[in-house]
Design an enzyme around this catalytic site. Structure first.
Site, PDB file in Angstrom:
ATOM      1  N   GLU A   1      -3.746  -0.074   8.187  1.00  0.00           N
ATOM      2  CA  GLU A   1      -2.572   0.300   8.988  1.00  0.00           C
ATOM      3  C   GLU A   1      -2.724  -0.215  10.406  1.00  0.00           C
ATOM      4  O   GLU A   1      -3.786  -0.095  11.008  1.00  0.00           O
ATOM      5  CB  GLU A   1      -2.408   1.832   9.096  1.00  0.00           C
ATOM      6  CG  GLU A   1      -1.827   2.506   7.893  1.00  0.00           C
ATOM      7  CD  GLU A   1      -1.719   4.014   8.081  1.00  0.00           C
ATOM      8  OE1 GLU A   1      -1.515   4.473   9.224  1.00  0.00           O
ATOM      9  OE2 GLU A   1      -1.856   4.719   7.074  1.00  0.00           O
TER      10      GLU A   1
ATOM     11  N   GLU B   1      -7.326   8.528   5.993  1.00  0.00           N
ATOM     12  CA  GLU B   1      -7.594   9.208   7.263  1.00  0.00           C
ATOM     13  C   GLU B   1      -8.025  10.664   7.100  1.00  0.00           C
ATOM     14  O   GLU B   1      -7.324  11.582   7.558  1.00  0.00           O
ATOM     15  CB  GLU B   1      -6.367   9.135   8.178  1.00  0.00           C
ATOM     16  CG  GLU B   1      -5.947   7.720   8.512  1.00  0.00           C
ATOM     17  CD  GLU B   1      -4.929   7.664   9.649  1.00  0.00           C
ATOM     18  OE1 GLU B   1      -4.382   8.711  10.020  1.00  0.00           O
ATOM     19  OE2 GLU B   1      -4.694   6.564  10.171  1.00  0.00           O
TER      20      GLU B   1
ATOM     21  N   ARG C   1       0.853  -1.180   0.000  1.00  0.00           N
ATOM     22  CA  ARG C   1       0.000   0.000   0.000  1.00  0.00           C
ATOM     23  C   ARG C   1       0.894   1.237   0.000  1.00  0.00           C
ATOM     24  O   ARG C   1       1.672   1.441   0.938  1.00  0.00           O
ATOM     25  CB  ARG C   1      -0.887  -0.018   1.241  1.00  0.00           C
ATOM     26  CG  ARG C   1      -1.751   1.207   1.435  1.00  0.00           C
ATOM     27  CD  ARG C   1      -2.675   1.061   2.650  1.00  0.00           C
ATOM     28  NE  ARG C   1      -3.494   2.243   2.828  1.00  0.00           N
ATOM     29  CZ  ARG C   1      -3.266   3.174   3.760  1.00  0.00           C
ATOM     30  NH1 ARG C   1      -2.273   3.059   4.619  1.00  0.00           N
ATOM     31  NH2 ARG C   1      -4.045   4.231   3.846  1.00  0.00           N
TER      32      ARG C   1
ATOM     33  N   TYR D   1      -4.485   2.010  15.932  1.00  0.00           N
ATOM     34  CA  TYR D   1      -3.257   1.967  16.730  1.00  0.00           C
ATOM     35  C   TYR D   1      -3.536   1.802  18.219  1.00  0.00           C
ATOM     36  O   TYR D   1      -2.860   1.061  18.905  1.00  0.00           O
ATOM     37  CB  TYR D   1      -2.431   3.242  16.500  1.00  0.00           C
ATOM     38  CG  TYR D   1      -1.853   3.313  15.101  1.00  0.00           C
ATOM     39  CD1 TYR D   1      -0.629   2.735  14.818  1.00  0.00           C
ATOM     40  CD2 TYR D   1      -2.550   3.922  14.060  1.00  0.00           C
ATOM     41  CE1 TYR D   1      -0.089   2.774  13.533  1.00  0.00           C
ATOM     42  CE2 TYR D   1      -2.018   3.963  12.772  1.00  0.00           C
ATOM     43  CZ  TYR D   1      -0.794   3.382  12.517  1.00  0.00           C
ATOM     44  OH  TYR D   1      -0.270   3.406  11.255  1.00  0.00           O
TER      45      TYR D   1
ATOM     46  N   HIS E   1      -2.673  10.945   0.640  1.00  0.00           N
ATOM     47  CA  HIS E   1      -2.180  10.712   2.001  1.00  0.00           C
ATOM     48  C   HIS E   1      -1.541  12.020   2.480  1.00  0.00           C
ATOM     49  O   HIS E   1      -0.361  12.089   2.758  1.00  0.00           O
ATOM     50  CB  HIS E   1      -1.202   9.533   2.033  1.00  0.00           C
ATOM     51  CG  HIS E   1      -1.017   8.915   3.389  1.00  0.00           C
ATOM     52  ND1 HIS E   1      -1.134   7.555   3.629  1.00  0.00           N
ATOM     53  CD2 HIS E   1      -0.701   9.453   4.589  1.00  0.00           C
ATOM     54  CE1 HIS E   1      -0.895   7.293   4.906  1.00  0.00           C
ATOM     55  NE2 HIS E   1      -0.624   8.428   5.509  1.00  0.00           N
TER      56      HIS E   1
HETATM   57  C1  PNW Z   1      -1.448   7.439  10.571  1.00  0.00           C
HETATM   58  N1  PNW Z   1      -3.341   9.881  16.027  1.00  0.00           N
HETATM   59  O1  PNW Z   1      -1.479   8.703  11.122  1.00  0.00           O
HETATM   60  C2  PNW Z   1      -1.027   7.721   9.169  1.00  0.00           C
HETATM   61  O2  PNW Z   1      -1.881   7.187   8.196  1.00  0.00           O
HETATM   62  C3  PNW Z   1       0.403   7.382   8.922  1.00  0.00           C
HETATM   63  O3  PNW Z   1       0.861   8.204   7.882  1.00  0.00           O
HETATM   64  C4  PNW Z   1       1.204   7.559  10.197  1.00  0.00           C
HETATM   65  O4  PNW Z   1       2.575   7.463   9.989  1.00  0.00           O
HETATM   66  C5  PNW Z   1       0.723   6.489  11.156  1.00  0.00           C
HETATM   67  O5  PNW Z   1      -0.671   6.594  11.352  1.00  0.00           O
HETATM   68  C6  PNW Z   1       1.411   6.533  12.510  1.00  0.00           C
HETATM   69  O6  PNW Z   1       1.158   7.716  13.181  1.00  0.00           O
HETATM   70  C7  PNW Z   1      -1.956   8.936  12.351  1.00  0.00           C
HETATM   71  O7  PNW Z   1      -2.886  10.886  16.566  1.00  0.00           O
HETATM   72  C8  PNW Z   1      -1.521  10.089  12.960  1.00  0.00           C
HETATM   73  O8  PNW Z   1      -4.162   9.106  16.597  1.00  0.00           O
HETATM   74  C9  PNW Z   1      -1.992  10.404  14.195  1.00  0.00           C
HETATM   75  C10 PNW Z   1      -2.904   9.559  14.786  1.00  0.00           C
HETATM   76  C11 PNW Z   1      -3.341   8.410  14.177  1.00  0.00           C
HETATM   77  C12 PNW Z   1      -2.857   8.098  12.945  1.00  0.00           C
END
Ligand code: PNW
Length: 482
Positions: A380, A172, A83, A304, A127
């Site tokens: 992700e 996102e 991806r 996450y 992105h």
């Molecule tokens: C995602 N949060 O971003 C993005 O899709 C990626 O580019 C990034 O590197 C990855 O997660 C890790 O951070 C996020 O604050 C940025 O919860 C911030 C958040 C979640 C996802």
């Protein structure tokens, strides 16, 4: 007598897609090559004080020049899909007008290399790297940006439609709208709650317009998707005030996108919570919701860590640091006073995000309950830790292996319980530019030494390759593989 084979209890569904993900600005570098112009992330990262250590994506992991080696690495890992995202200002420098062939050629070469290696390309159109010229014309709070995005989608369908089978419109949009225009911790760094809500609608519209164009232009077998960072929101207590706080965050975190995209309408409670900020009847025009609800074939889910909230009246929690980076400005328009909590008794990643695989299981089962016909893909999941290369040239990252094991098991359990989850993309293939954190946070399965651009697969990369080969999790976490 041969020893009994270990029971393969932790098997994934047949045909499960095993991937890894990156994004253009985070890995490509080559910021001024072949006609590429600045995106909002170039401008933002060059603005003092916005990104840790003044880091920029000028060179990043130099993927623009090293993509062949990187695809070879993916092949060694056994990935069945990759991806990546397309840099809009690389193919359409001002965000309007004809495409730059040299820019398109990079993606044609990358995709051909992937296909040659037997790896399915999954292309994300956006992105976060909006052409700066479009931000100068107002950016996502302006409706015109959605129309520009539709033109760009048409260019990409023409350039890659014959060889890319899976397409994602946006990555996102919550981050684009609310971190970009609300809290300002992401580019373009604006802190205007009303503009953030307008941006959310125009991102929805951009998705819908692009999905319609992709549907028209791509072969009937193409899979069209969007990726959302859905927040798994839990109230701190069962009390009415906390439950209402969770409802508000669910509205402006999740349902602001899933409502129009999947159900054809903005949720009434969101409209009520934000009525003092935007006039939704002016913002949402006739035909918008029909476009936004263009059916997708797959929903991409990024996860996450969960989100634990309470009403402010408890006097606990922190309304400024919700895990999305510190700012005096909230990324939650209309719910600025909700308090966020870090779950106690949980291990944390280097981002200080609590590790909670059950959150992923619950998120997948929740979405599947609401939309039983919609196939899901984890686009992700992964973790940053303080990795380093040992004198022997190895990167031991047992915490990442444990993180991946736990979350993959959550995906497997969801699938076993009937959730139609088709694949998993590890974030990230390799260490890269972690937005406001610059190069200080390493999410890669492959270590990148930025001084030499040398790639070293971490122990987790070897572990992941083993999982892919078996289409199953090992009974105990495998560590220490060279
Ligand atoms: C995602 N949060 O971003 C993005 O899709 C990626 O580019 C990034 O590197 C990855 O997660 C890790 O951070 C996020 O604050 C940025 O919860 C911030 C958040 C979640 C996802």
């Amino acid at each position: 007598i041969a020893p009994k084979p270990a029971p393969e209890a932790a098997q994934f569904p047949a045909g499960f897609v095993w991937g890894a993900a990156t994004a253009a600005y985070q890995v490509e570098g080559a910021a001024t090559e072949d006609g590429r112009t600045p995106s909002i992330w170039d401008t933002f990262s060059r603005t003092p004080g916005k990104v840790h250590n003044g880091d920029t994506g000028d060179i990043a992991a130099d993927h623009y020049h090293r993509y062949r080696d990187d695809v070879a690495l993916m092949k060694r890992l056994g990935l069945t899909a990759y991806r990546f995202s397309v840099s809009w200002p690389r193919v359409q420098p001002t965000g309007r007008g004809p495409a730059v062939e040299r820019g398109l050629d990079f993606y044609r070469r990358l995709v051909d290399e992937l296909l040659e290696a037997g790896i399915a390309p999954v292309a994300t159109l956006y992105h976060w790297d909006l052409p700066q010229d479009l931000e100068d014309a107002g950016g996502w709070p302006q409706r015109l940006t959605a129309e520009r995005f539709a033109d760009y989608a048409e260019i990409m369908a023409g350039a890659l439609g014959d060889r890319v089978a899976t397409w994602t419109t946006l990555n996102e949009p919550w981050c684009s709208a609310f971190l970009g225009y609300g809290s300002g911790v992401h580019a373009p760094g604006r802190t205007e709650p009303a503009a953030a809500l307008r941006a959310a609608h125009h991102l929805n519209l951009a998705h819908g317009r692009a999905a319609g164009i992709l549907r028209d232009r791509l072969p009937a077998t193409a899979q069209i998707s969007v990726t959302l960072n859905l927040h798994h929101v839990r109230p701190l207590t069962g009390g009415q005030a906390d439950v209402d706080a969770a409802r508000r965050i669910d509205a402006v975190g999740n349902r602001v996108f899933t409502g129009p995209m999947l159900s054809g309408a903005y949720p009434q409670d969101l409209l009520a919570d934000t009525a003092h900020l935007v006039d939704w009847t002016e913002l949402v025009r006739d035909g918008d919701l029909a476009a936004i609800s263009t059916p997708v074939d797959v929903l991409g889910v990024n996860y996450y860590t969960p989100t634990l909230v309470s009403a402010p009246a408890d006097g606990t929690g922190d309304s400024r640091d919700d895990g999305h980076g510190n700012s005096d400005h909230s990324p939650w328009p209309g719910s600025e006073h909700v308090a966020f909590h870090l779950a106690e008794g949980r291990k944390r990643t280097a981002m200080n995000w609590a590790i909670d695989p059950d959150g992923l299981y619950e998120l997948l089962t929740d979405v599947s309950r609401d939309h039983p016909e919609l196939p899901l893909m984890v686009t992700e999941n992964g973790a940053a830790f303080d990795d380093y290369v040992s004198p022997e040239g190895r990167v031991a990252d047992p915490e990442r292996i444990a993180y991946l094991h736990g979350h993959l098991d959550a995906v497997r359990r969801a699938a076993a319980d009937g959730v139609d989850v088709r694949g998993y993309f590890l974030w990230s293939l390799m260490d890269n530019f972690e937005w406001a954190y610059g190069y200080s946070k390493r999410f890669g399965a492959v270590y990148v030494d930025y001084a030499t651009q040398r790639r070293t697969p971490k122990a987790s990369a070897h572990w992941y390759a083993d999982v892919i080969r078996r289409n199953a999790l090992p009974t105990a976490p495998v560590t220490g593989l060279g």
